[in-house]
Design a protein around this motif. Structure first.
Motif, short mmCIF file in Angstrom:
data_model
loop_
_atom_site.label_atom_id
_atom_site.label_comp_id
_atom_site.label_asym_id
_atom_site.label_seq_id
_atom_site.Cartn_x
_atom_site.Cartn_y
_atom_site.Cartn_z
N HIS A 1 7.74 -2.25 8.07
CA HIS A 1 8.54 -1.46 7.14
C HIS A 1 7.82 -1.44 5.80
O HIS A 1 7.74 -2.45 5.10
CB HIS A 1 9.94 -2.06 6.98
CG HIS A 1 10.85 -1.23 6.13
ND1 HIS A 1 12.07 -1.68 5.67
CD2 HIS A 1 10.73 0.03 5.64
CE1 HIS A 1 12.66 -0.74 4.96
NE2 HIS A 1 11.85 0.31 4.92
N ALA A 2 7.24 -0.30 5.46
CA ALA A 2 6.54 -0.13 4.18
C ALA A 2 7.58 0.14 3.11
O ALA A 2 8.21 1.19 3.09
CB ALA A 2 5.55 1.03 4.27
N ARG A 3 7.74 -0.80 2.19
CA ARG A 3 8.84 -0.73 1.25
C ARG A 3 8.36 -0.95 -0.18
O ARG A 3 7.48 -1.77 -0.42
CB ARG A 3 9.90 -1.79 1.62
CG ARG A 3 11.30 -1.47 1.15
CD ARG A 3 12.31 -2.41 1.75
NE ARG A 3 12.16 -3.76 1.24
CZ ARG A 3 12.59 -4.85 1.86
NH1 ARG A 3 13.17 -4.74 3.05
NH2 ARG A 3 12.44 -6.05 1.32
N SER A 4 8.96 -0.22 -1.10
CA SER A 4 8.59 -0.34 -2.51
C SER A 4 9.29 -1.51 -3.19
O SER A 4 8.69 -2.22 -4.00
CB SER A 4 8.94 0.94 -3.26
OG SER A 4 8.25 2.05 -2.73
N PHE B 1 7.87 -6.99 10.43
CA PHE B 1 7.86 -7.55 9.07
C PHE B 1 7.80 -6.41 8.05
O PHE B 1 7.55 -5.25 8.39
CB PHE B 1 6.68 -8.50 8.87
CG PHE B 1 5.33 -7.92 9.18
CD1 PHE B 1 4.55 -7.36 8.20
CD2 PHE B 1 4.84 -7.95 10.49
CE1 PHE B 1 3.30 -6.83 8.48
CE2 PHE B 1 3.59 -7.43 10.79
CZ PHE B 1 2.82 -6.86 9.79
N THR B 2 8.05 -6.77 6.81
CA THR B 2 8.06 -5.81 5.72
C THR B 2 6.80 -5.96 4.86
O THR B 2 6.34 -7.08 4.64
CB THR B 2 9.31 -6.01 4.83
OG1 THR B 2 10.47 -5.75 5.61
CG2 THR B 2 9.30 -5.07 3.64
N VAL B 3 6.26 -4.84 4.41
CA VAL B 3 5.13 -4.82 3.49
C VAL B 3 5.61 -4.25 2.17
O VAL B 3 6.07 -3.11 2.11
CB VAL B 3 3.97 -3.95 4.05
CG1 VAL B 3 2.83 -3.88 3.06
CG2 VAL B 3 3.50 -4.49 5.38
N VAL C 1 12.71 17.48 -2.36
CA VAL C 1 13.02 16.17 -1.78
C VAL C 1 13.04 15.08 -2.84
O VAL C 1 13.91 14.24 -2.87
CB VAL C 1 12.01 15.82 -0.67
CG1 VAL C 1 12.30 14.42 -0.11
CG2 VAL C 1 12.07 16.85 0.45
N GLY C 2 12.06 15.09 -3.74
CA GLY C 2 11.94 14.03 -4.74
C GLY C 2 11.02 12.93 -4.26
O GLY C 2 10.43 12.99 -3.19
N HIS C 3 10.88 11.93 -5.09
CA HIS C 3 9.99 10.80 -4.80
C HIS C 3 10.73 9.81 -3.90
O HIS C 3 11.66 9.14 -4.33
CB HIS C 3 9.57 10.13 -6.10
CG HIS C 3 8.62 8.99 -5.93
ND1 HIS C 3 7.77 8.87 -4.85
CD2 HIS C 3 8.38 7.90 -6.71
CE1 HIS C 3 7.05 7.76 -4.98
NE2 HIS C 3 7.41 7.15 -6.09
N SER C 4 10.32 9.74 -2.64
CA SER C 4 11.01 8.91 -1.65
C SER C 4 10.25 7.61 -1.40
O SER C 4 9.91 7.27 -0.26
CB SER C 4 11.19 9.69 -0.34
OG SER C 4 11.96 10.85 -0.55
N PHE C 5 9.95 6.91 -2.49
CA PHE C 5 9.30 5.61 -2.41
C PHE C 5 8.01 5.71 -1.58
O PHE C 5 7.22 6.60 -1.81
CB PHE C 5 10.27 4.58 -1.82
CG PHE C 5 11.53 4.42 -2.62
CD1 PHE C 5 11.58 3.55 -3.70
CD2 PHE C 5 12.68 5.15 -2.30
CE1 PHE C 5 12.74 3.41 -4.44
CE2 PHE C 5 13.84 5.01 -3.05
CZ PHE C 5 13.87 4.15 -4.11
N ALA C 6 7.81 4.80 -0.62
CA ALA C 6 6.58 4.79 0.17
C ALA C 6 6.56 5.85 1.27
O ALA C 6 5.54 6.03 1.93
CB ALA C 6 6.37 3.41 0.79
N ALA C 7 7.66 6.56 1.46
CA ALA C 7 7.73 7.56 2.54
C ALA C 7 7.04 8.87 2.17
O ALA C 7 6.81 9.71 3.05
CB ALA C 7 9.19 7.84 2.90
N ASP C 8 6.70 9.07 0.90
CA ASP C 8 6.10 10.34 0.47
C ASP C 8 4.89 10.74 1.32
O ASP C 8 4.74 11.91 1.68
CB ASP C 8 5.65 10.24 -1.00
CG ASP C 8 6.80 10.41 -1.97
OD1 ASP C 8 7.93 10.65 -1.52
OD2 ASP C 8 6.56 10.29 -3.19
N ALA C 9 4.03 9.78 1.62
CA ALA C 9 2.79 10.09 2.36
C ALA C 9 3.10 10.75 3.69
O ALA C 9 2.51 11.78 4.05
CB ALA C 9 1.98 8.81 2.59
#
Length: 267
Positions: A35-38, A65-67, A222-230
């Protein structure tokens, strides 16, 4: 911006994984779930939506795990880390599932002053070692720890960060291009992080890369969706037929703290 005040983090992540058609029938090949998380903390203890996600899709056997270390650039870090893990796995069919998406549950998760408004979007992708539909050619990342702080409360820190941002972003994108043996001229697209349009106008002037080749459609819708933008912007590019076989493109991201990252891929 896209928000669902009544929805949970699990509600956000489930549709992204469910729509990943390539996962169906290959759940047993998934070795890792990242889970790529900001945000370092996404839900109150003891809730663990990532493990609930595993249960939902029959992935309890995978290591999950989370990154978070690179904030909004964590998705690129997660793809690189997944590739390293899979390269060391003896099973050539092994897969890694990378998911990204977060809730805007605090003020820090809703706004970066004078830079971006955050939204709730999620995306997922599968990573495997070797060739695939989109092949990673290089990854570069740069961290400037002197900007670790609360920009919303420290105007002097914010001003210094804004001055350093363009040069740092250009440097890391150029480094990724050099490692891939590519140039700005060989790129077909740049997939940005959706912070704002103005910053990308400035970056394009600094690099000479055409602004019309930067996928900025989602900044407004959409806006800036944290690490999901890519991944969201890659989905937009693929859905719009903007990439053909053999095309090179670059994904760029930055995270508060401050991390600057770029990845060059071949479609």
């Amino acid at each position: 911006m896209r928000l669902d005040p009544a929805g949970s983090l699990l509600d956000l992540l489930v549709p992204a994984v469910a729509n990943l058609a390539e996962l169906s029938g290959r759940e047993h090949d998934v070795r890792y779930v990242l889970h790529a998380r900001s945000m370092p903390v996404g839900v109150p203890y003891p809730a663990n939506p990532l493990h609930e996600l595993l249960d939902r899709f029959g992935l309890r056997h995978a290591r999950a795990f989370t990154v978070t270390h690179h904030a909004c650039a964590a998705s690129l870090q997660a793809v690189d880390l997944a590739g390293r893990l899979l390269a060391a796995d003896p099973d050539p069919d092994a897969l890694a599932l990378v998911v990204a998406g977060e809730k805007t549950f605090t003020r820090d998760a809703q706004l970066v002053p004078e830079a971006a408004v955050f939204a709730e979007g999620a995306a997922a992708c599968l990573v495997r070692a070797g060739d695939g539909p989109d092949r990673v050619l290089s990854y570069a990342s740069k961290q400037l720890g002197e900007f670790d702080g609360r920009l919303a409360e420290d105007q002097e820190l914010t001003a210094r960060y804004q001055r350093a941002y363009p040069q740092a972003m250009v440097e890391v994108m150029t480094a990724a291009l050099e490692r891939a043996g590519e140039s700005w001229e060989s790129l077909v697209l740049v997939l940005p992080h959706n912070v704002n349009r103005i910053s990308w106008q400035r970056l394009c002037r600094a690099t000479g890369f055409p602004l019309e080749k930067v996928v900025l459609d989602n900044v407004r819708s959409v806006g800036h969706s944290f690490a999901a933008d890519a991944f969201i912007n890659l989905h937009t590019a693929l859905s719009g037929g903007l990439l053909r076989s053999g095309d090179r493109y670059l994904i760029a991201a930055s995270g508060l703290g401050a991390t600057f990252s770029a990845m060059v891929l071949e479609h």
